[in-house]
Design a protein around this motif. Structure first.
Motif, PDB file in Angstrom:
ATOM      1  N   GLU A   1       0.813  -1.207   0.000  1.00  0.00           N
ATOM      2  CA  GLU A   1       0.000   0.000   0.000  1.00  0.00           C
ATOM      3  C   GLU A   1       0.851   1.264   0.000  1.00  0.00           C
ATOM      4  O   GLU A   1       0.357   2.339  -0.329  1.00  0.00           O
ATOM      5  N   ASP A   2       2.126   1.145   0.398  1.00  0.00           N
ATOM      6  CA  ASP A   2       2.977   2.333   0.510  1.00  0.00           C
ATOM      7  C   ASP A   2       3.235   2.968  -0.856  1.00  0.00           C
ATOM      8  O   ASP A   2       3.004   4.156  -1.051  1.00  0.00           O
ATOM      9  N   ASP A   3       3.747   2.191  -1.785  1.00  0.00           N
ATOM     10  CA  ASP A   3       4.094   2.709  -3.118  1.00  0.00           C
ATOM     11  C   ASP A   3       3.934   1.586  -4.141  1.00  0.00           C
ATOM     12  O   ASP A   3       4.924   1.040  -4.629  1.00  0.00           O
ATOM     13  N   PRO A   4       2.692   1.230  -4.479  1.00  0.00           N
ATOM     14  CA  PRO A   4       2.482   0.099  -5.397  1.00  0.00           C
ATOM     15  C   PRO A   4       3.079   0.333  -6.780  1.00  0.00           C
ATOM     16  O   PRO A   4       3.633  -0.586  -7.379  1.00  0.00           O
ATOM     17  N   GLU A   5       3.006   1.560  -7.283  1.00  0.00           N
ATOM     18  CA  GLU A   5       3.541   1.821  -8.620  1.00  0.00           C
ATOM     19  C   GLU A   5       5.061   1.672  -8.637  1.00  0.00           C
ATOM     20  O   GLU A   5       5.636   1.090  -9.560  1.00  0.00           O
ATOM     21  N   GLY A   6       5.716   2.186  -7.596  1.00  0.00           N
ATOM     22  CA  GLY A   6       7.166   2.045  -7.518  1.00  0.00           C
ATOM     23  C   GLY A   6       7.595   0.597  -7.379  1.00  0.00           C
ATOM     24  O   GLY A   6       8.583   0.166  -7.995  1.00  0.00           O
ATOM     25  N   MET A   7       6.846  -0.180  -6.596  1.00  0.00           N
ATOM     26  CA  MET A   7       7.171  -1.587  -6.429  1.00  0.00           C
ATOM     27  C   MET A   7       6.990  -2.350  -7.731  1.00  0.00           C
ATOM     28  O   MET A   7       7.811  -3.205  -8.084  1.00  0.00           O
ATOM     29  N   LEU A   8       5.921  -2.048  -8.459  1.00  0.00           N
ATOM     30  CA  LEU A   8       5.693  -2.718  -9.748  1.00  0.00           C
ATOM     31  C   LEU A   8       6.812  -2.406 -10.733  1.00  0.00           C
ATOM     32  O   LEU A   8       7.239  -3.281 -11.497  1.00  0.00           O
ATOM     33  N   GLU A   9       7.310  -1.181 -10.708  1.00  0.00           N
ATOM     34  CA  GLU A   9       8.412  -0.812 -11.605  1.00  0.00           C
ATOM     35  C   GLU A   9       9.677  -1.586 -11.261  1.00  0.00           C
ATOM     36  O   GLU A   9      10.378  -2.082 -12.155  1.00  0.00           O
ATOM     37  N   LYS A  10       9.982  -1.717  -9.970  1.00  0.00           N
ATOM     38  CA  LYS A  10      11.170  -2.471  -9.558  1.00  0.00           C
ATOM     39  C   LYS A  10      11.032  -3.953  -9.900  1.00  0.00           C
ATOM     40  O   LYS A  10      11.991  -4.584 -10.345  1.00  0.00           O
ATOM     41  N   ILE A  11       9.842  -4.500  -9.710  1.00  0.00           N
ATOM     42  CA  ILE A  11       9.623  -5.914 -10.033  1.00  0.00           C
ATOM     43  C   ILE A  11       9.765  -6.147 -11.534  1.00  0.00           C
ATOM     44  O   ILE A  11      10.340  -7.157 -11.966  1.00  0.00           O
ATOM     45  N   ALA A  12       9.255  -5.222 -12.331  1.00  0.00           N
ATOM     46  CA  ALA A  12       9.397  -5.354 -13.787  1.00  0.00           C
ATOM     47  C   ALA A  12      10.871  -5.338 -14.187  1.00  0.00           C
ATOM     48  O   ALA A  12      11.284  -6.091 -15.079  1.00  0.00           O
TER      49      ALA A  12
ATOM     50  N   LYS B   1      12.237 -15.422 -11.096  1.00  0.00           N
ATOM     51  CA  LYS B   1      11.242 -14.898 -12.027  1.00  0.00           C
ATOM     52  C   LYS B   1       9.833 -15.214 -11.543  1.00  0.00           C
ATOM     53  O   LYS B   1       8.942 -14.344 -11.574  1.00  0.00           O
ATOM     54  N   GLU B   2       9.609 -16.454 -11.087  1.00  0.00           N
ATOM     55  CA  GLU B   2       8.290 -16.828 -10.593  1.00  0.00           C
ATOM     56  C   GLU B   2       7.928 -16.052  -9.334  1.00  0.00           C
ATOM     57  O   GLU B   2       6.775 -15.649  -9.152  1.00  0.00           O
ATOM     58  N   SER B   3       8.922 -15.828  -8.448  1.00  0.00           N
ATOM     59  CA  SER B   3       8.660 -15.041  -7.239  1.00  0.00           C
ATOM     60  C   SER B   3       8.259 -13.620  -7.602  1.00  0.00           C
ATOM     61  O   SER B   3       7.350 -13.042  -6.989  1.00  0.00           O
ATOM     62  N   ALA B   4       8.935 -13.057  -8.600  1.00  0.00           N
ATOM     63  CA  ALA B   4       8.583 -11.705  -9.041  1.00  0.00           C
ATOM     64  C   ALA B   4       7.175 -11.673  -9.619  1.00  0.00           C
ATOM     65  O   ALA B   4       6.420 -10.720  -9.379  1.00  0.00           O
ATOM     66  N   VAL B   5       6.811 -12.714 -10.385  1.00  0.00           N
ATOM     67  CA  VAL B   5       5.469 -12.770 -10.959  1.00  0.00           C
ATOM     68  C   VAL B   5       4.417 -12.877  -9.851  1.00  0.00           C
ATOM     69  O   VAL B   5       3.389 -12.182  -9.892  1.00  0.00           O
ATOM     70  N   VAL B   6       4.669 -13.722  -8.846  1.00  0.00           N
ATOM     71  CA  VAL B   6       3.717 -13.876  -7.734  1.00  0.00           C
ATOM     72  C   VAL B   6       3.557 -12.561  -6.980  1.00  0.00           C
ATOM     73  O   VAL B   6       2.445 -12.143  -6.639  1.00  0.00           O
ATOM     74  N   LEU B   7       4.694 -11.891  -6.715  1.00  0.00           N
ATOM     75  CA  LEU B   7       4.633 -10.619  -6.000  1.00  0.00           C
ATOM     76  C   LEU B   7       3.892  -9.565  -6.819  1.00  0.00           C
ATOM     77  O   LEU B   7       3.079  -8.800  -6.286  1.00  0.00           O
ATOM     78  N   MET B   8       4.154  -9.538  -8.132  1.00  0.00           N
ATOM     79  CA  MET B   8       3.465  -8.581  -8.993  1.00  0.00           C
ATOM     80  C   MET B   8       1.966  -8.869  -9.025  1.00  0.00           C
ATOM     81  O   MET B   8       1.148  -7.937  -8.941  1.00  0.00           O
ATOM     82  N   ASP B   9       1.581 -10.140  -9.124  1.00  0.00           N
ATOM     83  CA  ASP B   9       0.160 -10.498  -9.121  1.00  0.00           C
ATOM     84  C   ASP B   9      -0.500 -10.127  -7.798  1.00  0.00           C
ATOM     85  O   ASP B   9      -1.666  -9.694  -7.772  1.00  0.00           O
ATOM     86  N   ASP B  10       0.234 -10.291  -6.690  1.00  0.00           N
ATOM     87  CA  ASP B  10      -0.317  -9.948  -5.381  1.00  0.00           C
ATOM     88  C   ASP B  10      -0.584  -8.452  -5.276  1.00  0.00           C
ATOM     89  O   ASP B  10      -1.646  -8.030  -4.797  1.00  0.00           O
ATOM     90  N   ILE B  11       0.377  -7.650  -5.736  1.00  0.00           N
ATOM     91  CA  ILE B  11       0.193  -6.190  -5.682  1.00  0.00           C
ATOM     92  C   ILE B  11      -0.963  -5.763  -6.570  1.00  0.00           C
ATOM     93  O   ILE B  11      -1.812  -4.952  -6.172  1.00  0.00           O
ATOM     94  N   ARG B  12      -1.007  -6.307  -7.785  1.00  0.00           N
ATOM     95  CA  ARG B  12      -2.104  -5.963  -8.691  1.00  0.00           C
ATOM     96  C   ARG B  12      -3.432  -6.454  -8.150  1.00  0.00           C
ATOM     97  O   ARG B  12      -4.454  -5.771  -8.282  1.00  0.00           O
ATOM     98  N   GLY B  13      -3.452  -7.645  -7.543  1.00  0.00           N
ATOM     99  CA  GLY B  13      -4.688  -8.160  -6.958  1.00  0.00           C
ATOM    100  C   GLY B  13      -5.185  -7.278  -5.828  1.00  0.00           C
ATOM    101  O   GLY B  13      -6.393  -7.007  -5.714  1.00  0.00           O
ATOM    102  N   ARG B  14      -4.254  -6.804  -4.984  1.00  0.00           N
ATOM    103  CA  ARG B  14      -4.652  -5.895  -3.910  1.00  0.00           C
ATOM    104  C   ARG B  14      -5.221  -4.598  -4.483  1.00  0.00           C
ATOM    105  O   ARG B  14      -6.214  -4.062  -3.974  1.00  0.00           O
ATOM    106  N   SER B  15      -4.561  -4.090  -5.528  1.00  0.00           N
ATOM    107  CA  SER B  15      -5.036  -2.843  -6.124  1.00  0.00           C
ATOM    108  C   SER B  15      -6.421  -3.023  -6.737  1.00  0.00           C
ATOM    109  O   SER B  15      -7.302  -2.161  -6.566  1.00  0.00           O
ATOM    110  N   ILE B  16      -6.626  -4.134  -7.433  1.00  0.00           N
ATOM    111  CA  ILE B  16      -7.935  -4.398  -8.036  1.00  0.00           C
ATOM    112  C   ILE B  16      -9.003  -4.560  -6.955  1.00  0.00           C
ATOM    113  O   ILE B  16     -10.128  -4.035  -7.078  1.00  0.00           O
ATOM    114  N   ALA B  17      -8.675  -5.287  -5.870  1.00  0.00           N
ATOM    115  CA  ALA B  17      -9.639  -5.479  -4.788  1.00  0.00           C
ATOM    116  C   ALA B  17      -9.991  -4.150  -4.128  1.00  0.00           C
ATOM    117  O   ALA B  17     -11.160  -3.899  -3.783  1.00  0.00           O
TER     118      ALA B  17
END
Length: 341
Positions: free
Chosen positions: A191-202, A259-275
């Motif tokens: 929740e702190d900085d989802p956009e920044g986290m998504l950029e780092k994960i990418a 790579k899979e850990s990054a995908v799981v983390l990215m999906d979790d952040i996006r899932g939280r944002s969508i929820a």
């Protein structure tokens, strides 16, 4: 590989100069040490019977490289490979010589881990030529082992295995760094900085894909060295290469996990944002549904036509307010009963 070395401080000092392609050269004495040689001494050096081996590290873009390769009677296709920028890792045997192209992590300033550097090598069992275009730290590490006389390689086979092992060790450092970044991101609140986290994960995912794209062919090149190397590449050298191949295979598996850990983390952040967005939209829908009948009542009573009841009644306003409150409470009770709230 007992001695630790710093991947992050590139050693770009060179013994040679722009007048010739030699970066450094050593004649190994067969006991783990060696003596420096100049460019002219390297070109004039001839194998003898006391176990000496010549290792020269060259910049392939400087003048003089192709002339010496011709003097060594290296075939034209191999000469073109040794000085070309076609750097996909590969290895093959040509008579009693071993030719290979290897790739290592780029730790030069402003470089990304996936920007890997290439190094070509040619060896006939008595001479080892390594060629590069941009500064590469791995040969420097092996050179320090020789100059310090600390269990350095004693022949060409051991020299090649030390270089490949150092390259693979440096790959592991980059993978460990990415895993540490993933662990750090997993501990942070999305929740702190989802956009920044998504950029780092990418960025981490791109690095993983880039490393795997180059490390896969590197794995095939090492297997080819173990399989087709000439007889001067001894059995213990093949065992060392086999160990390096096994380590590289594990690193490739670690890349898949990262790579899979990054995908799981990215999906979790996006899932939280969508929820979170869906919850907001749901609440807005509930509020709109509650106020829809109230808006209808107030709109109906606000029309400016004759015959409106209560226009002359002083208590009519409070009657309308009470009716709206009753409608509001009734809507809340229905939503609660239907489990919409």
């Amino acid at each position: 590989m007992d001695e630790e070395f710093d991947d992050r401080q590139p050693d770009q000092a060179e013994d040679g100069n722009g007048d010739n392609p030699l970066i450094f050269g050593r004649v190994l004495d067969g006991q783990g040490a060696g003596r420096p040689v100049t460019w002219d001494e390297a070109r004039a050096w001839q194998p003898d019977g006391d176990g000496e081996v010549l290792w020269v590290h060259l910049c392939r873009t400087r003048p003089g490289v192709e002339e010496w390769l011709r003097e060594l009677e290296i075939s034209e296709p191999t000469r073109e490979l040794l000085v070309s920028d076609k750097t996909r890792p590969r290895a093959f045997r040509e008579g009693e010589t071993l030719v290979a192209t290897l790739r290592g992590i780029n730790f030069n300033p402003d470089a990304q881990p996936e920007d890997m550097l290439s190094m070509q090598l040619w060896c006939d069992g008595k001479r080892l030529l390594t060629l590069r275009r941009l500064p590469l730290q791995t040969p420097r590490y092996v050179l320090k082992m020789i100059d310090r006389r600390e269990a350095g390689p004693n022949d060409c086979g051991a020299l090649i295995t030390e270089i490949t092992e150092a390259m693979i060790t440096r790959m592991n450092r980059s993978i460990v760094d990415m895993n540490e970044h993933i662990d750090e991101l997993e501990e942070r609140d999305p929740e702190d900085d989802p956009e920044g986290m998504l950029e780092k994960i990418a960025t981490i995912r791109r690095n993983c894909l880039g490393l795997k794209r180059h490390m896969g062919p590197m794995h095939e090149a090492l297997e080819a060295i173990s399989r087709v190397a000439p007889e001067w590449f001894e059995d213990h050298d093949r065992r060392e290469i086999a160990e390096s191949i096994d380590r590289l295979r594990r690193y490739l598996e670690d890349l898949d996990i990262s790579k899979e850990s990054a995908v799981v983390l990215m999906d979790d952040i996006r899932g939280r944002s969508i929820a979170r967005n869906e919850r907001t939209n749901y609440l807005l829908t509930i509020v709109a549904a509650i106020f829809l009948p109230l808006s209808f009542v107030t709109g109906l009573l606000g029309i400016n036509v004759g015959g409106m009841p209560g226009v002359q009644d002083a208590d009519a306003f409070w009657i309308v307010v009470g009716m709206c409150a009753a409608i509001f409470l009734a809507m809340l009770a229905l939503f609660w009963k239907w489990k919409w709230l």
